[in-house]
Write an enzyme that holds these catalytic residues in place. Structure first.
Site, PDB file in Angstrom:
ATOM      1  N   GLY A  23      35.692  28.907  82.416  1.00  0.00           N
ATOM      2  CA  GLY A  23      34.365  28.631  81.832  1.00  0.00           C
ATOM      3  C   GLY A  23      33.433  27.995  82.836  1.00  0.00           C
ATOM      4  O   GLY A  23      32.781  26.994  82.546  1.00  0.00           O
ATOM      5  N   ALA A  24      33.341  28.612  84.019  1.00  0.00           N
ATOM      6  CA  ALA A  24      32.573  27.984  85.108  1.00  0.00           C
ATOM      7  C   ALA A  24      31.224  28.666  85.350  1.00  0.00           C
ATOM      8  O   ALA A  24      30.577  28.402  86.355  1.00  0.00           O
ATOM      9  CB  ALA A  24      33.407  27.976  86.387  1.00  0.00           C
ATOM     10  N   SER A  25      30.798  29.518  84.437  1.00  0.00           N
ATOM     11  CA  SER A  25      29.501  30.180  84.621  1.00  0.00           C
ATOM     12  C   SER A  25      28.333  29.276  84.267  1.00  0.00           C
ATOM     13  O   SER A  25      27.203  29.535  84.657  1.00  0.00           O
ATOM     14  CB  SER A  25      29.444  31.451  83.755  1.00  0.00           C
ATOM     15  OG  SER A  25      29.833  31.159  82.431  1.00  0.00           O
ATOM     16  N   ASN A 102      38.637  24.278  81.443  1.00  0.00           N
ATOM     17  CA  ASN A 102      37.336  23.785  80.975  1.00  0.00           C
ATOM     18  C   ASN A 102      36.735  24.663  79.880  1.00  0.00           C
ATOM     19  O   ASN A 102      35.941  24.171  79.076  1.00  0.00           O
ATOM     20  CB  ASN A 102      36.375  23.712  82.180  1.00  0.00           C
ATOM     21  CG  ASN A 102      34.944  23.516  81.754  1.00  0.00           C
ATOM     22  OD1 ASN A 102      34.514  22.419  81.434  1.00  0.00           O
ATOM     23  ND2 ASN A 102      34.175  24.618  81.723  1.00  0.00           N
ATOM     24  N   SER A 154      37.776  16.126  74.917  1.00  0.00           N
ATOM     25  CA  SER A 154      36.501  15.605  74.392  1.00  0.00           C
ATOM     26  C   SER A 154      36.779  14.300  73.684  1.00  0.00           C
ATOM     27  O   SER A 154      37.890  14.079  73.172  1.00  0.00           O
ATOM     28  CB  SER A 154      35.908  16.600  73.388  1.00  0.00           C
ATOM     29  OG  SER A 154      34.869  15.990  72.666  1.00  0.00           O
ATOM     30  N   TYR A 167      37.258  21.746  66.248  1.00  0.00           N
ATOM     31  CA  TYR A 167      37.058  21.378  67.660  1.00  0.00           C
ATOM     32  C   TYR A 167      37.887  20.134  68.010  1.00  0.00           C
ATOM     33  O   TYR A 167      38.575  20.091  69.033  1.00  0.00           O
ATOM     34  CB  TYR A 167      35.568  21.120  67.877  1.00  0.00           C
ATOM     35  CG  TYR A 167      35.170  20.752  69.286  1.00  0.00           C
ATOM     36  CD1 TYR A 167      35.107  21.713  70.289  1.00  0.00           C
ATOM     37  CD2 TYR A 167      34.846  19.436  69.614  1.00  0.00           C
ATOM     38  CE1 TYR A 167      34.722  21.370  71.581  1.00  0.00           C
ATOM     39  CE2 TYR A 167      34.452  19.088  70.897  1.00  0.00           C
ATOM     40  CZ  TYR A 167      34.395  20.064  71.875  1.00  0.00           C
ATOM     41  OH  TYR A 167      34.018  19.723  73.152  1.00  0.00           O
ATOM     42  N   ALA A 169      40.535  19.028  66.512  1.00  0.00           N
ATOM     43  CA  ALA A 169      41.973  19.364  66.502  1.00  0.00           C
ATOM     44  C   ALA A 169      42.369  20.050  67.805  1.00  0.00           C
ATOM     45  O   ALA A 169      43.419  19.764  68.393  1.00  0.00           O
ATOM     46  CB  ALA A 169      42.282  20.264  65.307  1.00  0.00           C
ATOM     47  N   LYS A 171      40.905  19.701  70.726  1.00  0.00           N
ATOM     48  CA  LYS A 171      40.810  18.764  71.852  1.00  0.00           C
ATOM     49  C   LYS A 171      41.872  17.662  71.761  1.00  0.00           C
ATOM     50  O   LYS A 171      42.348  17.167  72.786  1.00  0.00           O
ATOM     51  CB  LYS A 171      39.404  18.160  71.908  1.00  0.00           C
ATOM     52  CG  LYS A 171      38.311  19.189  72.194  1.00  0.00           C
ATOM     53  CD  LYS A 171      38.495  19.855  73.545  1.00  0.00           C
ATOM     54  CE  LYS A 171      37.337  20.739  73.930  1.00  0.00           C
ATOM     55  NZ  LYS A 171      37.496  21.335  75.275  1.00  0.00           N
TER      56      LYS A 171
END
Ligand code: NAP
Length: 259
Positions: A23-25, A102, A154, A167, A169, A171
């Protein structure tokens, strides 16, 4: 970041290292990719669909100097796609030394209204994705008896958050995954840590209503939202030799708001 408080880095700190950042865009992943590359690492920039953004990260890395970079399209929730992505990196550069899990999404709603799809997509991307990338990247790390895995969790995974049960759960699960894998592979000189950001200014938080943003800002002692670069500095430290005796930890980076 306050002037004068920048971390002092050797530009060659990560020279010879190979990093895969999922997820580095955009957002935090982009800042991490740029930072690791600036320290000399070769960086694989993973993305799901925004090819133009991923290519602009590659161009930014080329123009800042430091390590080389490639963009790889792969859905981290897809076993075959992750396997192929890891093979592409190791075929090209011989190893993976640093994995940053990520990639993440939100599908916020109250649990009573939540559709199964909202639950499944979030768990599949945020938790299954980290599991798959870790499993396949570990083979290279175990072979070379060296590695760094950094999972972007998070604060929601630490504290919970109304409207984000799926979300949170995912993380929170990522934190338990981090601690378990750290125990499994510590003997191979591989560290596994989680970073738990609070509110960071990215596309993910930009879509929140302005009243929500204001109420969060009001409880942040440092009186600002975090920037992706704040998280990238911490990740770069955990990826470096300097952090060799830190594993199984969850480090919150939230301006002091929630911890
Ligand atoms: P963002 O701006 O929405 O960017 C998300 C990134 O993840 C994009 O590069 C996206 O690729 C990629 N992605 C999404 N689903 C994917 C999939 N299935 N496979 C591969 N890549 C995928 O998010 P962000 O705010 O930078 O967040 C990054 C991470 O930090 C997430 O894990 C998030 O949960 C965590 N985090 C963020 C905050 C915050 O306040 N922003 C706080 C705590 C934790 P495309 O561009 O191709 O769509």
């Amino acid at each position: 970041m306050l002037p004068g408080f920048e971390t002092v880095w050797q530009v060659s700190e990560l020279e010879g290292r190979v990093s895969l950042v999922t997820g580095a865009s955009r957002g935090i992943g982009k800042a991490i990719a740029l930072k690791l590359a600036s320290l000399g690492s070769k960086v694989a920039v993973n993305y799901r669909e925004r090819e133009a953004e991923a290519n602009s990260v590659i161009e930014a890395i080329a123009s800042q100097g430091g390590g080389e970079a490639i963009a790889i399209k792969a859905d981290v929730a897809d076993t075959e796609a992750v396997k192929a992505m890891v093979e592409q990196v190791t075929d090209r550069w011989g190893s993976i030394d640093i994995l940053v899990n990520n990639a993440g999404i939100t599908r916020d709603t109250l649990v009573l209204r939540m559709g199964d799809k909202d639950w499944d997509e979030v768990i599949d991307t945020n938790l299954r994705g980290a599991y798959l990338c870790t499993k396949f990247a570990l083979r290279s790390m175990i072979r070379q008896r060296r590695g760094r895995i950094i999972n972007i969790s998070s604060i929601a995974g630490v504290m919970g958050n109304p409207g984000q049960s799926n979300y949170a759960a995912s993380k929170g699960g990522l934190i338990a995954f981090t601690k378990s894998v750290a125990r499994e592979i510590g003997s191979r000189n591989i560290t596994v840590n989680a970073v738990a950001p609070g509110f960071i200014a990215t596309d993910m938080t930009d879509k929140l209503p302005s009243e929500r943003k204001e109420s969060v800002l009001a409880i942040i002692p440092l009186q600002r939202f975090g920037e992706p670069e704040d998280v990238a500095e911490l990740v770069a430290f955990l990826a470096s030799e300097k952090a060799g005796y830190i594993t199984g930890q969850v480090i919150c980076i939230d301006g002091g708001a929630f911890t």
